[in-house]
Motif scaffolding. Structure first.
Motif, PDB file in Angstrom:
ATOM      1  N   GLU A   1       0.828  -1.199   0.000  1.00  0.00           N
ATOM      2  CA  GLU A   1       0.000   0.000   0.000  1.00  0.00           C
ATOM      3  C   GLU A   1       0.865   1.253   0.000  1.00  0.00           C
ATOM      4  O   GLU A   1       2.004   1.241   0.469  1.00  0.00           O
ATOM      5  CB  GLU A   1      -0.904   0.053   1.241  1.00  0.00           C
TER       6      GLU A   1
ATOM      7  N   TRP B   1     -10.573  -2.647   0.675  1.00  0.00           N
ATOM      8  CA  TRP B   1      -9.879  -1.874   1.701  1.00  0.00           C
ATOM      9  C   TRP B   1     -10.606  -2.067   3.029  1.00  0.00           C
ATOM     10  O   TRP B   1     -11.836  -1.959   3.100  1.00  0.00           O
ATOM     11  CB  TRP B   1      -9.842  -0.398   1.358  1.00  0.00           C
TER      12      TRP B   1
ATOM     13  N   CYS C   1      -5.042  -3.167   2.628  1.00  0.00           N
ATOM     14  CA  CYS C   1      -5.514  -3.744   1.374  1.00  0.00           C
ATOM     15  C   CYS C   1      -5.765  -5.237   1.549  1.00  0.00           C
ATOM     16  O   CYS C   1      -5.051  -5.918   2.306  1.00  0.00           O
ATOM     17  CB  CYS C   1      -4.440  -3.504   0.313  1.00  0.00           C
TER      18      CYS C   1
END
Length: 118
Positions: free
Chosen positions: A6, A36, A95
Motif C-alpha cells: 500500500e 480496503w 488492502c
C-alpha cells in the motif's frame, strides 16, 4: 505467493483528500475481490469498500458518497480515493484481495496510516 504493498497514506486536514494505492505482485492472472479495510485506534477492523473483477462495488455506510474504490486489472492495483475526510476516518488502512487465480485464499497488506487532523 502474493504480496500487497500500500501507499498514499499520511496526514491530512479535515475536509481534505487522499488517494491510497495497493499493488499486488506475484504470479497473478486474476484477482476477483479487491478491498480496503481500516482499523482505528481502540476499535475493531471494519470493511471500507470492495470491488470485484467486473467493477461491482460496495461501501460502508460511513464512507458512502465520500470514498471511491477503483481498480486497474492490468496493473493488479486497487485504489481508494478519499474525499471530505473527517477525523473519524483516522485509521490504518489495509488492502485485501481474495480468489487470486481462482484460489479461495485471502491476502493482506501491511497497512498505511491515514491521520485526519488539523
Amino acid at each position: 505467493q502474493v504480496q500487497l504493498v500500500e501507499s498514499g497514506g499520511g496526514l491530512v486536514q479535515p475536509g481534505g483528500s487522499l488517494r491510497l494505492s495497493c499493488a499486488a505482485s506475484g504470479s497473478i492472472f486474476s484477482i476477483y475481490t479487491m478491498a480496503w479495510y481500516r482499523q482505528a485506534p481502540g476499535k475493531q477492523r471494519e470493511l471500507v469498500a470492495t470491488i470485484t473483477t467486473g467493477g461491482s462495488t460496495n461501501y460502508a455506510d460511513s464512507v458512502k458518497g465520500r470514498f471511491t474504490i477503483s481498480r486497474d486489472n492490468a496493473k493488479n492495483t486497487v485504489y481508494l480515493q478519499m474525499n471530505s475526510l473527517k477525523p473519524e476516518d483516522t485509521a490504518v488502512y489495509t488492502c485485501y484481495v481474495d480468489r487470486v487465480n481462482g484460489n479461495y485464499k485471502a491476502y493482506w497488506g501491511k497497512g498505511t496510516l491515514v491521520t485526519v487532523s488539523s
